[in-house]
Motif scaffolding. Structure first.
Motif, PDB file in Angstrom:
ATOM      1  N   SER A   1       0.826  -1.222   0.000  1.00 22.74           N
ATOM      2  CA  SER A   1       0.000   0.000   0.000  1.00 22.74           C
ATOM      3  C   SER A   1       0.854   1.263   0.000  1.00 22.74           C
ATOM      4  O   SER A   1       0.395   2.317  -0.418  1.00 22.74           O
ATOM      5  N   GLN A   2       2.114   1.132   0.482  1.00 22.09           N
ATOM      6  CA  GLN A   2       2.997   2.289   0.579  1.00 22.09           C
ATOM      7  C   GLN A   2       3.977   2.388  -0.594  1.00 22.09           C
ATOM      8  O   GLN A   2       4.722   3.359  -0.697  1.00 22.09           O
ATOM      9  N   THR A   3       4.025   1.350  -1.416  1.00 24.40           N
ATOM     10  CA  THR A   3       5.024   1.359  -2.490  1.00 24.40           C
ATOM     11  C   THR A   3       4.420   1.118  -3.876  1.00 24.40           C
ATOM     12  O   THR A   3       5.156   0.992  -4.848  1.00 24.40           O
ATOM     13  N   GLY A   4       3.099   1.027  -3.942  1.00 24.76           N
ATOM     14  CA  GLY A   4       2.480   0.774  -5.243  1.00 24.76           C
ATOM     15  C   GLY A   4       1.053   1.283  -5.247  1.00 24.76           C
ATOM     16  O   GLY A   4       0.624   1.938  -4.297  1.00 24.76           O
ATOM     17  N   PRO A   5       0.320   0.962  -6.307  1.00 20.52           N
ATOM     18  CA  PRO A   5      -1.054   1.468  -6.422  1.00 20.52           C
ATOM     19  C   PRO A   5      -1.949   0.994  -5.272  1.00 20.52           C
ATOM     20  O   PRO A   5      -1.936  -0.182  -4.914  1.00 20.52           O
ATOM     21  N   LEU A   6      -2.731   1.919  -4.723  1.00 16.71           N
ATOM     22  CA  LEU A   6      -3.662   1.572  -3.642  1.00 16.71           C
ATOM     23  C   LEU A   6      -4.697   0.561  -4.111  1.00 16.71           C
ATOM     24  O   LEU A   6      -5.121  -0.300  -3.340  1.00 16.71           O
ATOM     25  N   ALA A   7      -5.119   0.668  -5.375  1.00 16.49           N
ATOM     26  CA  ALA A   7      -6.139  -0.245  -5.885  1.00 16.49           C
ATOM     27  C   ALA A   7      -5.679  -1.696  -5.720  1.00 16.49           C
ATOM     28  O   ALA A   7      -6.450  -2.565  -5.321  1.00 16.49           O
ATOM     29  N   GLU A   8      -4.384  -1.938  -5.985  1.00 19.19           N
ATOM     30  CA  GLU A   8      -3.869  -3.312  -5.856  1.00 19.19           C
ATOM     31  C   GLU A   8      -3.846  -3.755  -4.404  1.00 19.19           C
ATOM     32  O   GLU A   8      -4.130  -4.906  -4.081  1.00 19.19           O
ATOM     33  N   ALA A   9      -3.472  -2.831  -3.515  1.00 18.57           N
ATOM     34  CA  ALA A   9      -3.437  -3.169  -2.088  1.00 18.57           C
ATOM     35  C   ALA A   9      -4.846  -3.488  -1.595  1.00 18.57           C
ATOM     36  O   ALA A   9      -5.048  -4.448  -0.838  1.00 18.57           O
ATOM     37  N   TYR A  10      -5.827  -2.687  -2.007  1.00 12.88           N
ATOM     38  CA  TYR A  10      -7.207  -2.938  -1.583  1.00 12.88           C
ATOM     39  C   TYR A  10      -7.709  -4.273  -2.138  1.00 12.88           C
ATOM     40  O   TYR A  10      -8.426  -5.008  -1.478  1.00 12.88           O
ATOM     41  N   ARG A  11      -7.314  -4.585  -3.376  1.00 15.29           N
ATOM     42  CA  ARG A  11      -7.718  -5.863  -3.974  1.00 15.29           C
ATOM     43  C   ARG A  11      -7.124  -7.019  -3.162  1.00 15.29           C
ATOM     44  O   ARG A  11      -7.804  -7.994  -2.860  1.00 15.29           O
ATOM     45  N   ALA A  12      -5.840  -6.861  -2.766  1.00 16.26           N
ATOM     46  CA  ALA A  12      -5.180  -7.915  -1.978  1.00 16.26           C
ATOM     47  C   ALA A  12      -5.816  -8.061  -0.596  1.00 16.26           C
ATOM     48  O   ALA A  12      -5.810  -9.141  -0.007  1.00 16.26           O
ATOM     49  N   LEU A  13      -6.385  -6.978  -0.078  1.00 20.84           N
ATOM     50  CA  LEU A  13      -7.085  -7.049   1.211  1.00 20.84           C
ATOM     51  C   LEU A  13      -8.371  -7.846   1.104  1.00 20.84           C
ATOM     52  O   LEU A  13      -8.886  -8.359   2.098  1.00 20.84           O
ATOM     53  N   GLY A  14      -8.917  -7.905  -0.108  1.00 16.35           N
ATOM     54  CA  GLY A  14     -10.176  -8.610  -0.312  1.00 16.35           C
ATOM     55  C   GLY A  14     -11.359  -7.682  -0.533  1.00 16.35           C
ATOM     56  O   GLY A  14     -12.509  -8.110  -0.464  1.00 16.35           O
ATOM     57  N   VAL A  15     -11.076  -6.400  -0.805  1.00 19.83           N
ATOM     58  CA  VAL A  15     -12.164  -5.464  -1.116  1.00 19.83           C
ATOM     59  C   VAL A  15     -12.762  -5.864  -2.475  1.00 19.83           C
ATOM     60  O   VAL A  15     -12.023  -6.049  -3.446  1.00 19.83           O
ATOM     61  N   PRO A  16     -14.078  -6.040  -2.547  1.00 23.75           N
ATOM     62  CA  PRO A  16     -14.689  -6.422  -3.830  1.00 23.75           C
ATOM     63  C   PRO A  16     -14.386  -5.384  -4.923  1.00 23.75           C
ATOM     64  O   PRO A  16     -14.384  -4.177  -4.651  1.00 23.75           O
ATOM     65  N   ASP A  17     -14.167  -5.870  -6.132  1.00 20.70           N
ATOM     66  CA  ASP A  17     -13.769  -5.013  -7.259  1.00 20.70           C
ATOM     67  C   ASP A  17     -14.636  -3.763  -7.419  1.00 20.70           C
ATOM     68  O   ASP A  17     -14.123  -2.673  -7.674  1.00 20.70           O
ATOM     69  N   GLU A  18     -15.957  -3.941  -7.252  1.00 22.19           N
ATOM     70  CA  GLU A  18     -16.853  -2.812  -7.524  1.00 22.19           C
ATOM     71  C   GLU A  18     -16.715  -1.686  -6.489  1.00 22.19           C
ATOM     72  O   GLU A  18     -17.239  -0.588  -6.692  1.00 22.19           O
ATOM     73  N   HIS A  19     -16.015  -1.949  -5.382  1.00 27.61           N
ATOM     74  CA  HIS A  19     -15.855  -0.918  -4.342  1.00 27.61           C
ATOM     75  C   HIS A  19     -14.468  -0.270  -4.338  1.00 27.61           C
ATOM     76  O   HIS A  19     -14.233   0.686  -3.611  1.00 27.61           O
ATOM     77  N   ILE A  20     -13.565  -0.842  -5.130  1.00 25.68           N
ATOM     78  CA  ILE A  20     -12.168  -0.388  -5.042  1.00 25.68           C
ATOM     79  C   ILE A  20     -12.028   1.079  -5.445  1.00 25.68           C
ATOM     80  O   ILE A  20     -11.435   1.889  -4.726  1.00 25.68           O
ATOM     81  N   GLU A  21     -12.617   1.443  -6.556  1.00 26.65           N
ATOM     82  CA  GLU A  21     -12.428   2.802  -7.066  1.00 26.65           C
ATOM     83  C   GLU A  21     -12.926   3.863  -6.082  1.00 26.65           C
ATOM     84  O   GLU A  21     -12.252   4.874  -5.849  1.00 26.65           O
ATOM     85  N   SER A  22     -14.071   3.627  -5.473  1.00 28.63           N
ATOM     86  CA  SER A  22     -14.606   4.647  -4.560  1.00 28.63           C
ATOM     87  C   SER A  22     -13.751   4.763  -3.305  1.00 28.63           C
ATOM     88  O   SER A  22     -13.617   5.849  -2.732  1.00 28.63           O
TER      89      SER A  22
ATOM     90  N   VAL B   1      12.033  16.036   1.946  1.00 31.74           N
ATOM     91  CA  VAL B   1      11.106  15.182   2.690  1.00 31.74           C
ATOM     92  C   VAL B   1      11.346  13.756   2.232  1.00 31.74           C
ATOM     93  O   VAL B   1      11.543  13.515   1.037  1.00 31.74           O
ATOM     94  N   ILE B   2      11.368  12.826   3.186  1.00 36.66           N
ATOM     95  CA  ILE B   2      11.303  11.402   2.834  1.00 36.66           C
ATOM     96  C   ILE B   2      10.105  10.840   3.566  1.00 36.66           C
ATOM     97  O   ILE B   2      10.066  10.855   4.799  1.00 36.66           O
ATOM     98  N   SER B   3       9.131  10.359   2.821  1.00 38.77           N
ATOM     99  CA  SER B   3       7.905   9.889   3.456  1.00 38.77           C
ATOM    100  C   SER B   3       7.533   8.482   3.017  1.00 38.77           C
ATOM    101  O   SER B   3       7.553   8.164   1.834  1.00 38.77           O
ATOM    102  N   VAL B   4       7.227   7.655   4.010  1.00 41.64           N
ATOM    103  CA  VAL B   4       6.556   6.386   3.732  1.00 41.64           C
ATOM    104  C   VAL B   4       5.071   6.713   3.714  1.00 41.64           C
ATOM    105  O   VAL B   4       4.481   7.061   4.735  1.00 41.64           O
ATOM    106  N   CYS B   5       4.492   6.672   2.523  1.00 42.09           N
ATOM    107  CA  CYS B   5       3.108   7.141   2.368  1.00 42.09           C
ATOM    108  C   CYS B   5       2.473   6.433   1.192  1.00 42.09           C
ATOM    109  O   CYS B   5       3.161   5.860   0.351  1.00 42.09           O
ATOM    110  N   SER B   6       1.168   6.500   1.134  1.00 44.61           N
ATOM    111  CA  SER B   6       0.500   5.934  -0.034  1.00 44.61           C
ATOM    112  C   SER B   6       0.242   7.019  -1.076  1.00 44.61           C
ATOM    113  O   SER B   6       0.554   8.196  -0.874  1.00 44.61           O
ATOM    114  N   GLU B   7      -0.293   6.609  -2.210  1.00 45.91           N
ATOM    115  CA  GLU B   7      -0.293   7.459  -3.413  1.00 45.91           C
ATOM    116  C   GLU B   7      -1.016   8.788  -3.267  1.00 45.91           C
ATOM    117  O   GLU B   7      -0.782   9.712  -4.041  1.00 45.91           O
TER     118      GLU B   7
END
Ligand SMILES: [Mg+2]
Length: 213
Positions: free
Chosen positions: A49-70, A105-111
């Motif tokens: 979630s901190q080094t790549g697209p949030l959509a992929e992290a949410y998908r890996a968490l198990g968030v259903p596809d239709e909810h990822i974008e929102s 600044v050096i930040s561990v952060c999401s997109e």
């Protein structure tokens, strides 16, 4: 010293605990597992979630596809809402530059952080911004500090690194030759086990960094 490098969350900007917890709870509602399993997955996808697209992290968490974008959109709205420097921080960073020091600044952060950055009061304050979500590296990995120093055109031993200590960032800075400075507002106890009993440099405000330079 030729440069001062800052952590973002809980250093330049206060981490919005309640707001972040609210977003996490809304995501948890969509994932059909118990709290313990959700916590385990959350921990497991942290790096992604901190080094790549949030959509992929949410998908890996198990968030259903239709909810990822929102939910990605909600996180971006969160970024625009909460990225405000602490009182006095922006002026102190500007003063460092006026004195001829480089700043980063050096930040561990999401997109959402780099996405919202140009619209915030933090924009333009730093010579270099290194975001984990863009470079794919995290603190305390040596290369995230080294590439920032290279981008500033200074040696690592010419850099102060100021942070609250999350992600073992202070020892990470020290290992590459930077001078680590613990940021701990007066009256706060250190949040991170790595910095309890910290014997190095310490400041209780961003303005105090000016006294170390
Ligand atoms: Mg921090």
């Amino acid at each position: 010293m030729r440069a001062v490098i800052f952590d973002l969350w809980d250093t330049l900007v206060e981490w919005p605990v309640a707001e972040a917890a609210r977003l996490r709870a809304r995501i948890a509602e969509l994932v059909p597992v118990d709290e313990e399993e959700f916590g385990r997955r959350w921990h497991e996808v942290y790096r992604a979630s901190q080094t790549g697209p949030l959509a992929e992290a949410y998908r890996a968490l198990g968030v259903p596809d239709e909810h990822i974008e929102s939910h990605v959109r909600a996180r971006h709205a969160f970024g625009r809402q909460v990225l405000r420097p602490r009182v006095g921080a922006a002026a102190a960073v500007a003063e460092l530059r006026r004195r001829g020091l480089k700043t980063a600044v050096i930040s561990v952060c999401s997109e959402e952080v780099p996405a919202a950055w140009p619209e915030t009061e933090l924009a333009g304050l730093f010579d270099v911004e290194t975001f984990s979500s863009e470079c794919g590296l995290m603190k305390p990995e040596p290369e995230i500090y080294r590439r920032t120093a290279r981008a500033l055109g200074v040696e690592t031993h010419d850099c102060l690194f100021v942070g609250d200590g999350a992600n073992d960032e202070l020892l990470g800075a020290w290992r590459v030759g930077m001078t680590p400075v613990l940021f701990l507002p007066a009256g706060n106890a250190p949040l991170w086990p790595e910095v309890r009993g910290w014997a190095g440099e310490q400041v209780s405000s961003i303005e105090e960094v000016l006294e170390l330079c």
